[in-house]
Write an enzyme that holds these catalytic residues in place. Structure first.
Site, PDB file in Angstrom:
ATOM      1  N   ASP A 173      14.346  -5.794 -13.428  1.00 32.18           N
ATOM      2  CA  ASP A 173      15.122  -5.030 -14.419  1.00 32.18           C
ATOM      3  C   ASP A 173      14.991  -5.779 -15.742  1.00 32.18           C
ATOM      4  OD1 ASP A 173      17.167  -3.387 -15.659  1.00 32.18           O
ATOM      5  OD2 ASP A 173      18.029  -3.075 -13.670  1.00 32.18           O
TER       6      ASP A 173
ATOM      7  N   ASP B 264      16.840 -11.483  -0.190  1.00 32.35           N
ATOM      8  CA  ASP B 264      15.576 -10.879  -0.638  1.00 32.35           C
ATOM      9  C   ASP B 264      15.852  -9.534  -1.296  1.00 32.35           C
ATOM     10  OD1 ASP B 264      12.881 -10.026  -0.767  1.00 32.35           O
ATOM     11  OD2 ASP B 264      12.866  -9.399   1.334  1.00 32.35           O
TER      12      ASP B 264
ATOM     13  N   LYS C  52      14.689  -8.809  -4.481  1.00 34.17           N
ATOM     14  CA  LYS C  52      13.538  -8.487  -5.358  1.00 34.17           C
ATOM     15  C   LYS C  52      13.968  -7.842  -6.674  1.00 34.17           C
ATOM     16  CE  LYS C  52      10.425  -7.515  -1.434  1.00 34.17           C
ATOM     17  NZ  LYS C  52      11.357  -7.510  -0.297  1.00 34.17           N
TER      18      LYS C  52
ATOM     19  N   ARG D 231      10.137  -7.625  12.348  1.00 34.01           N
ATOM     20  CA  ARG D 231      10.031  -6.791  13.551  1.00 34.01           C
ATOM     21  C   ARG D 231       9.477  -7.501  14.773  1.00 34.01           C
ATOM     22  NH1 ARG D 231       7.624  -2.097   9.913  1.00 34.01           N
ATOM     23  NH2 ARG D 231       7.049  -4.004   8.788  1.00 34.01           N
TER      24      ARG D 231
ATOM     25  N   THR E  62       3.047  -7.318   0.692  1.00 34.74           N
ATOM     26  CA  THR E  62       2.012  -7.475   1.729  1.00 34.74           C
ATOM     27  C   THR E  62       1.670  -6.143   2.398  1.00 34.74           C
ATOM     28  OG1 THR E  62       3.835  -8.248   3.094  1.00 34.74           O
ATOM     29  CG2 THR E  62       2.295  -9.903   2.320  1.00 34.74           C
TER      30      THR E  62
ATOM     31  N   LYS F 224      16.867 -13.843   6.667  1.00 37.75           N
ATOM     32  CA  LYS F 224      16.644 -13.122   5.409  1.00 37.75           C
ATOM     33  C   LYS F 224      17.492 -11.854   5.410  1.00 37.75           C
ATOM     34  CE  LYS F 224      12.809 -10.669   4.436  1.00 37.75           C
ATOM     35  NZ  LYS F 224      13.280  -9.402   3.834  1.00 37.75           N
TER      36      LYS F 224
HETATM   37  O1  C5P Z   1       9.067  -6.750  10.099  1.00 35.52           O
HETATM   38  P1  C5P Z   1       8.208  -7.588   9.199  1.00 35.52           P
HETATM   39  O2  C5P Z   1       7.847  -8.935   9.772  1.00 35.52           O
HETATM   40  O3  C5P Z   1       7.019  -6.825   8.650  1.00 35.52           O
HETATM   41  O4  C5P Z   1       9.188  -7.880   7.975  1.00 35.52           O
HETATM   42  C1  C5P Z   1       8.767  -8.486   6.791  1.00 35.52           C
HETATM   43  C2  C5P Z   1       9.954  -8.641   5.888  1.00 35.52           C
HETATM   44  O5  C5P Z   1       9.489  -9.268   4.696  1.00 35.52           O
HETATM   45  C3  C5P Z   1      10.609  -7.325   5.480  1.00 35.52           C
HETATM   46  O6  C5P Z   1      12.004  -7.606   5.380  1.00 35.52           O
HETATM   47  C4  C5P Z   1      10.055  -7.039   4.123  1.00 35.52           C
HETATM   48  O7  C5P Z   1      10.981  -6.394   3.283  1.00 35.52           O
HETATM   49  C5  C5P Z   1       9.774  -8.449   3.584  1.00 35.52           C
HETATM   50  N1  C5P Z   1       8.721  -8.590   2.588  1.00 35.52           N
HETATM   51  C6  C5P Z   1       7.419  -8.183   2.795  1.00 35.52           C
HETATM   52  N2  C5P Z   1       6.469  -8.349   1.810  1.00 35.52           N
HETATM   53  C7  C5P Z   1       6.795  -8.934   0.663  1.00 35.52           C
HETATM   54  C8  C5P Z   1       8.109  -9.356   0.447  1.00 35.52           C
HETATM   55  C9  C5P Z   1       9.047  -9.193   1.452  1.00 35.52           C
HETATM   56  O8  C5P Z   1       7.097  -7.691   3.875  1.00 35.52           O
HETATM   57  N3  C5P Z   1       5.862  -9.144  -0.241  1.00 35.52           N
END
Ligand code: C5P
Length: 239
Positions: A67, A62, A64, A217, A126, A35
């Site tokens: 606009d 991603d 998002k 992460r 989330t 991603k």
């Molecule tokens: O590091 P982690 O596993 O928390 O990363 C989650 C990834 O998913 C990040 O790149 C974040 O921008 C993305 N994301 C998210 N929640 C959403 C949409 C995308 O955490 N609803």
């Protein structure tokens, strides 16, 4: 799409093309999907998508988009032309914005000979909990709002949504099993929670019916990212 590898999207949340490509190289084939989000894209522009595709990876871009419909339509077309296999917009941009974005993405794929992209909408981030929504003026719980926005995305003709694993079952029940649900906020048993609020383990999320798991992460901040990816895939098999 039966292998865990085909359902894991590793979030390349780094700040340069060099870091991104080095991270992918260290994975030595452990990943099928990556991603590219706002963090990496704002440093590299679309060229990184092409480089990742050259490595045989599928790319979820991603960004998002949120606009006016005409702007989002053009942005979606450009995102697909860059080679992205999956793109997203914010459901809160509304039905017209989602529909025009999806139509432009599909037309761009046809025009450039790419296979049709998976176009999804972000429901509720989330990282947001009930109090965050209340401060924004929403009376619904994150689960209620996510389900409502998923139905809007379906009505707009999108392929699916990004939602917490907690909402997958309800979203699938209302919108059908083929409506794709991509779930971030995934934390393997051994990983720290970070700023995510509505989390689940990989096996739990798949058990709820998630089609793709986004993990950032826990993989790339690990001392051994490849081992962390393989461990995540193993946990996915335990579903
Ligand atoms: O590091 P982690 O596993 O928390 O990363 C989650 C990834 O998913 C990040 O790149 C974040 O921008 C993305 N994301 C998210 N929640 C959403 C949409 C995308 O955490 N609803």
């Amino acid at each position: 799409m039966n292998q865990p590898k085909d359902k894991l999207i590793a979030a390349l949340d780094v700040d340069s093309q060099e870091e991104a490509m080095a991270a992918v190289e260290r994975m030595e084939g452990a990943l099928a999907w990556v991603k590219v989000g706002a963090r990496l894209f704002s440093a590299t522009g679309p060229s990184v998508v092409g480089l990742l595709k050259q490595q045989g990876l599928k790319v979820f871009l991603d960004l998002k988009f949120h606009d006016i419909p005409a702007t989002v339509a053009s942005a979606c077309a450009n995102a697909v032309a860059s080679g992205a296999d999956m793109i997203n917009v914010h459901a809160l941009g509304g039905r017209a914005m989602m529909a025009e974005g999806a139509a432009a993405a599909r037309n761009a794929a046809k025009a450039s000979g790419h296979s049709s992209p998976i176009v999804i909408a972000v429901t509720v981030l989330t990282s947001m909990g009930p109090e965050d929504l209340r401060l924004l003026g929403f009376n619904q719980s994150p689960e209620e709002l996510a389900l409502h926005l998923a139905c809007e995305a379906k009505a707009a003709g999108l392929d699916g949504v990004v939602a917490s694993a907690h909402e997958v079952a309800a979203i699938k029940k209302v919108n059908g099993p083929d409506f794709v649900v991509v779930t971030p906020g995934i934390r393997p048993a051994w990983a720290s929670v970070d700023d995510q609020k509505r989390i689940m383990t990989p096996a739990q999320a798949l058990g709820m019916g998630a089609d793709f798991l986004v993990v950032g992460r826990p993989i790339f901040a690990a001392a051994d990212p490849k081992a962390a990816a393989l461990q995540t895939l193993k946990e996915m098999e335990e579903e």
